[in-house]
Design a protein around this motif. Sequence first.
Motif, mmCIF file in Angstrom:
data_model
loop_
_atom_site.group_PDB
_atom_site.id
_atom_site.type_symbol
_atom_site.label_atom_id
_atom_site.label_comp_id
_atom_site.label_asym_id
_atom_site.label_seq_id
_atom_site.Cartn_x
_atom_site.Cartn_y
_atom_site.Cartn_z
ATOM 1 N N ILE A 140 0.770 -1.045 -0.156
ATOM 2 C CA ILE A 140 -0.326 -0.007 -0.055
ATOM 3 C C ILE A 140 0.894 1.158 -0.074
ATOM 4 O O ILE A 140 0.777 2.357 -0.757
ATOM 5 C CB ILE A 140 -0.923 0.271 1.416
ATOM 6 C CG1 ILE A 140 -2.375 -1.098 1.114
ATOM 7 C CG2 ILE A 140 -1.456 1.026 1.329
ATOM 8 C CD1 ILE A 140 -3.022 -1.191 2.176
ATOM 9 N N LYS A 141 2.234 1.110 1.040
ATOM 10 C CA LYS A 141 2.628 2.245 0.750
ATOM 11 C C LYS A 141 3.393 2.757 -0.693
ATOM 12 O O LYS A 141 3.169 3.603 -1.027
ATOM 13 C CB LYS A 141 4.009 1.983 1.894
ATOM 14 C CG LYS A 141 5.122 3.323 1.981
ATOM 15 C CD LYS A 141 4.524 4.361 2.436
ATOM 16 C CE LYS A 141 5.509 5.050 2.988
ATOM 17 N NZ LYS A 141 5.792 6.882 3.683
ATOM 18 N N GLN A 142 3.442 1.091 -0.640
ATOM 19 C CA GLN A 142 4.212 1.944 -2.227
ATOM 20 C C GLN A 142 3.567 2.041 -3.553
ATOM 21 O O GLN A 142 3.718 3.015 -4.249
ATOM 22 C CB GLN A 142 5.164 -0.476 -2.789
ATOM 23 C CG GLN A 142 5.823 0.695 -4.249
ATOM 24 C CD GLN A 142 7.160 1.801 -3.984
ATOM 25 O OE1 GLN A 142 7.565 1.507 -3.474
ATOM 26 N NE2 GLN A 142 6.875 3.084 -4.915
ATOM 27 N N VAL A 143 2.309 1.556 -3.724
ATOM 28 C CA VAL A 143 1.149 1.853 -4.875
ATOM 29 C C VAL A 143 0.906 3.780 -4.672
ATOM 30 O O VAL A 143 0.731 4.471 -5.881
ATOM 31 C CB VAL A 143 -0.352 0.923 -4.481
ATOM 32 C CG1 VAL A 143 -1.126 1.460 -5.307
ATOM 33 C CG2 VAL A 143 0.333 -0.132 -4.882
ATOM 34 N N CYS A 144 1.319 3.631 -2.861
ATOM 35 C CA CYS A 144 0.280 5.427 -2.661
ATOM 36 C C CYS A 144 1.339 6.306 -3.182
ATOM 37 O O CYS A 144 1.387 7.839 -3.863
ATOM 38 C CB CYS A 144 0.138 5.417 -1.496
ATOM 39 S SG CYS A 144 -1.653 4.317 -1.735
#
Length: 308
Positions: free
Chosen positions: A293-297
């Motif tokens: 999620i951190k990377q996608v955001c």
Amino acid sequence: MKPLDLNLLVTLDVLIQEGSVVGAARRLNLSTPAMSRSLARIREAVGDPVLVRSGRGLAPTPRALALREQVRNVVEQAQAVLGAFGQDVNLATLERIFTLRANDVFVGGFGGRLREHLRRYAPRTTLRFVSEGEHDSGALDDDADLYIGSVQKFGADIKVQTLFTTNFHGLARSGHAIFHGAVTPRRFAAYEHIGVSRRGRSHGPIDEALAEQGLSRHVALITPTFYAAIFALADSDLILPAMPGHLLPGVKRLGLDLRAFDVPIDMPAVTVVQAWPPRLDSDPAHRWLRQTIKQVCSDASEAADAAL
């Protein structure tokens, strides 16, 4: 070169979170004098007091606040590396339903990208979004794996990570009269607005900012979600005064004849976080989800900034 003691980063991370030498010592199973000595070493290494007396506790200095997110990321990465040994999860065969408590702003901006990432690496998983609920304070008082939304007053044991910061823009149909001149506060307030509130509220920070300039507005339509508001814009002379910037690329893909503009009043940016209960902190699958999620955001936010 003097060798680095990475334990100081863990200690600094906990000290900033706790704002207390005693509380940090308790969390790390250290004595209070030992924690005080560690704080002294941190101050020497950073060249800054880091934490200073404030009332009955300690408050982080501006330098500590600037380092906080960087230190948190380093600690999380180190924990992920060390936790991977003997705790690998087979993503290809993982069968699990991940429940995320989030609003439509996050789902619309990142839901598709996130599910595509899971399809590629963890195809047997299911991503389930549920609404924030009526009370933000109860965001994690259930079986949700993660709460994703604006910063709230979480309990001391709740783990929190910043995902991104978003600014706000106005939105109206391309032929709207607001684009016939400079968008001043007075012209901004002159047109009828759409309010977005899942609780049906019509008054908020925009009204307070306008009132400081002796202005007021008419909220003619209130919708529970931003997407309901977007579709109402194309066929009306309403304006949507506060659209999260990271949603604008998605609005363009809808093909609606809409145009963004800079809001002529002070609209503080909103920080979006993900938060989870301590029982899931060391779970390898959950850790992988958080990192994803951190990377996608991060990737999507960079793309949104480039599109503005």
